[in-house]
Design an enzyme around this catalytic site. Structure first.
Site, short mmCIF file in Angstrom:
data_model
loop_
_atom_site.label_atom_id
_atom_site.label_comp_id
_atom_site.label_asym_id
_atom_site.label_seq_id
_atom_site.Cartn_x
_atom_site.Cartn_y
_atom_site.Cartn_z
N LYS A 59 0.85 -1.19 0.00
CA LYS A 59 0.00 0.00 0.00
C LYS A 59 0.89 1.24 0.00
O LYS A 59 1.88 1.29 0.74
CB LYS A 59 -0.88 -0.02 1.25
CG LYS A 59 -1.92 1.09 1.32
CD LYS A 59 -2.79 0.92 2.57
CE LYS A 59 -3.87 1.97 2.66
NZ LYS A 59 -4.71 1.79 3.86
N SER A 134 -9.70 1.73 2.98
CA SER A 134 -8.85 2.53 2.12
C SER A 134 -7.78 1.73 1.39
O SER A 134 -7.19 2.24 0.43
CB SER A 134 -8.18 3.61 2.95
OG SER A 134 -7.24 3.03 3.85
N SER A 158 -9.82 -0.55 7.21
CA SER A 158 -9.22 -0.37 5.88
C SER A 158 -8.51 -1.58 5.29
O SER A 158 -8.13 -1.56 4.11
CB SER A 158 -8.24 0.81 5.90
OG SER A 158 -8.95 2.02 5.91
#
Lengths: 453, 109
Positions: A59, A134, A158
């Site tokens: 990420k 997210s 997330s």
């Protein structure tokens, strides 16, 4: 070897070990698939063509030395990280290389992936739908076989929510299980790094690799997670199911998601578990409690972006970041600290007590329920209604507030879109949630289904 | 950045004074952003304000998620970034240091 990319991490390690293919062939296969599929999904913000070991996707909020880190924001456009996060250093000792940095909601703030300054990520099961957020790109990349596994971060859901919406496995470890050094902070009393993987066994392995204490994160516990025993069934385990609250917190629960959950509970019972209905009275306040704390911590953490040491000017923040900074600054401003942060911290104690009651007094080994009240929604559906977006975190935030671990495991489909089962465990007891998840996964094989891309 | 007393009082009395809070947060909001937030933020705060209905103890320590206490490391020099690496993402540098706008009036870089 057309199906190298469909292998799980454990299968990939075993195939490399028996020399079924080389690491070069492995990386070539993934890079080729990224080239073919990712233009549809937008799951990567950066692809590393020099990846030469076992390819993991990271990420874009976690630092990898020499690579970009945008956090999904224009404010960090062009920022090149000069150091490795602790999790990256640890993975490098396990023969992992980093095939790319994945798309995300700006500064990990969002539940749909649409808050990225670099365009929304699409759900591999239906590209008109959101992948969740997210950690949107990490979940989409794992679901679409664009990496062997990915790392995400979870502050209020997330990792778990995008894993659920993309039909893959997502693990939020206990607070303090994994060092966060090198991950841009969002809500410091909530943040954790964790794996998004193709199977529960893969998640277990990655947690073994990345967990440990760290001088650079004083909240990281000095223990490495190691699996002691695996289970073949769920006999002797007590599984708590939270009684539905008709007034508020379950208001948005989709009936087809509820039906899928009931089938999952039945399956867990068939596998030998005792299912017990439990009451969690403080859950109904969890969204407002979570947002009071998280927004305050966000406004403080994002104050470091002043355009001096790194990054561009604060006007480059996207709308959601600005919205949360303003709300958090308000909550912390003179005269309001006690009303929001302190008040919410006291409610947090009540939520934690509800969990302690379930785990200790009621002797539940794990608690199960939905990850998300709905399946993936249509891109654009909630962008103009931030409150509706916030409410979609209702089932993931209680565990974040209590600091306990949570696992999302695929448990079926509704209208062709994946549904995830959330398994919550005692603080630092990832072992039991992984065991329950693994027994369920092997008995149901939902994880074998792949999106048609 | 000057915060005037009048705004501070307004912020205390009213739900949220966006101009005042934006100043505190060091954010320049556009007219359009202010308009959107003016509509959305009271709605979000209205939802968050529901915490006020929850009965909680007025004294005692609130929850802390951290279990570690008094974490100290050995007083030993470890690996750190070089000066060049530290400055590598700076917008502006001078004499091997970060250069910023002066914090006092009429002070240029």
């Amino acid at each position: 070897m057309s199906d190298i990319t469909s292998l799980t991490l454990v299968e990939t390690l075993s195939a490399l070990n028996s020399k079924e293919f080389s690491k070069k062939e492995l990386n070539d296969a993934y890079l080729k698939r990224i080239g073919q599929i990712d233009p549809l999904l937008n799951s990567y913000l950066y692809v590393n063509r020099d990846s030469d070991k076992i390819p993991a996707a990271i990420k874009d909020i976690i630092t990898v030395s020499g690579m970009q880190m945008t956090c999904g924001s224009k404010i960090l456009d062009g920022y090149i990280t000069p150091y490795n996060a602790t999790v990256i250093e640890k993975l490098m000792t396990k023969d992992i290389s980093f095939i790319g940095k994945t798309n995300m909601d700006e500064f990990a703030m969002g539940s749909s992936g649409e808050n990225s300054a670099y365009g929304a990520t699409k759900n591999p099961w239906d590209i008109t739908k959101v992948p969740g957020g997210s950690s949107s790109g990490s979940a989409a990349a794992v679901a679409a076989d664009l990496c062997t596994f990915a790392l995400g971060t979870d502050t209020g859901g997330s990792i778990r929510q995008p894993a659920s919406l993309c039909g893959v496995v997502g693990l939020k470890p206990s607070y303090g299980r994994v060092s966060r050094y090198g991950a841009q902070a969002m809500g410091s009393s909530l943040d954790q790094i964790g794996p998004i993987t193709k199977t529960v066994s893969d998640a277990r392995l990655v947690l073994e690799w990345i967990s440990d204490g760290d001088l650079f994160d004083s909240n990281a516990e000095k223990t490495i997670f190691t699996s002691k025993k695996r289970l073949s069934d769920l006999k002797g385990l007590k599984i708590g199911v939270v009684q539905l609250n008709e007034n508020k917190s379950d208001a948005g629960l989709d009936l087809s998601v509820l039906k899928t959950m009931e089938d999952a509970y039945k399956k867990l019972s068939e596998l030998g578990a005792e299912i017990k209905e439990i009451v969690m009275p403080s859950f109904k306040y969890s969204i407002e409690t979570y947002y009071s704390i998280m927004l305050s911590e966000v406004s403080s953490n994002l104050a470091r972006f002043d355009g001096v040491r790194f990054g561009k000017s604060r006007s480059e923040f996207g709308l959601e970041s600005k919205r949360r900074i303003i709300l958090g600054t308000f909550a912390l401003s003179s005269g309001y600290f006690d009303d929001y942060f302190v008040k919410a911290s006291h409610i947090r104690s009540k939520i934690k007590k509800d969990f302690v009651k379930a785990f200790v007094e009621e002797k539940c080994d794990v608690i199960v329920g939905p990850v998300s009240p709905t399946v993936a929604w249509t891109i654009g559906e909630k962008v103009d209604n931030p409150l509706a977006m916030y409410l979609s975190d209702v089932y993931t935030v209680p565990a974040s507030l209590a600091g306990i671990p949570g696992l999302s495991v695929p448990c079926g489909f509704s209208d062709g879109l994946p549904v995830g089962l959330q398994i919550l465990g005692k603080y630092m007891d990832e072992e039991t949630i992984l065991n329950v998840g693994e027994v369920y996964e092997l008995a149901t094989k939902w994880h074998k289904r792949k999106p048609d891309l | 950045m000057k915060i005037n007393k009048k705004q501070e009082t307004r912020n205390k009395r009213q739900e949220i004074d966006i101009d005042y809070v934006a100043k505190l947060a060091n954010l320049d909001l556009s007219g359009e952003e202010k308009k959107v937030f003016g509509k959305q933020l009271p709605q979000i705060l209205g939802y968050i304000n529901q915490i006020k209905q929850v009965k909680t103890p007025s004294t005692g320590l609130p929850f802390s998620v951290a279990t570690t206490q008094s974490v100290m490391r050995e007083d030993k020099v470890g690996k750190s970034l070089s000066q060049k690496e530290t400055l590598s993402n700076a917008t502006s540098t001078k004499n091997g240091q970060f250069a910023t706008k002066g914090i006092f009036e009429n002070e240029d870089i």
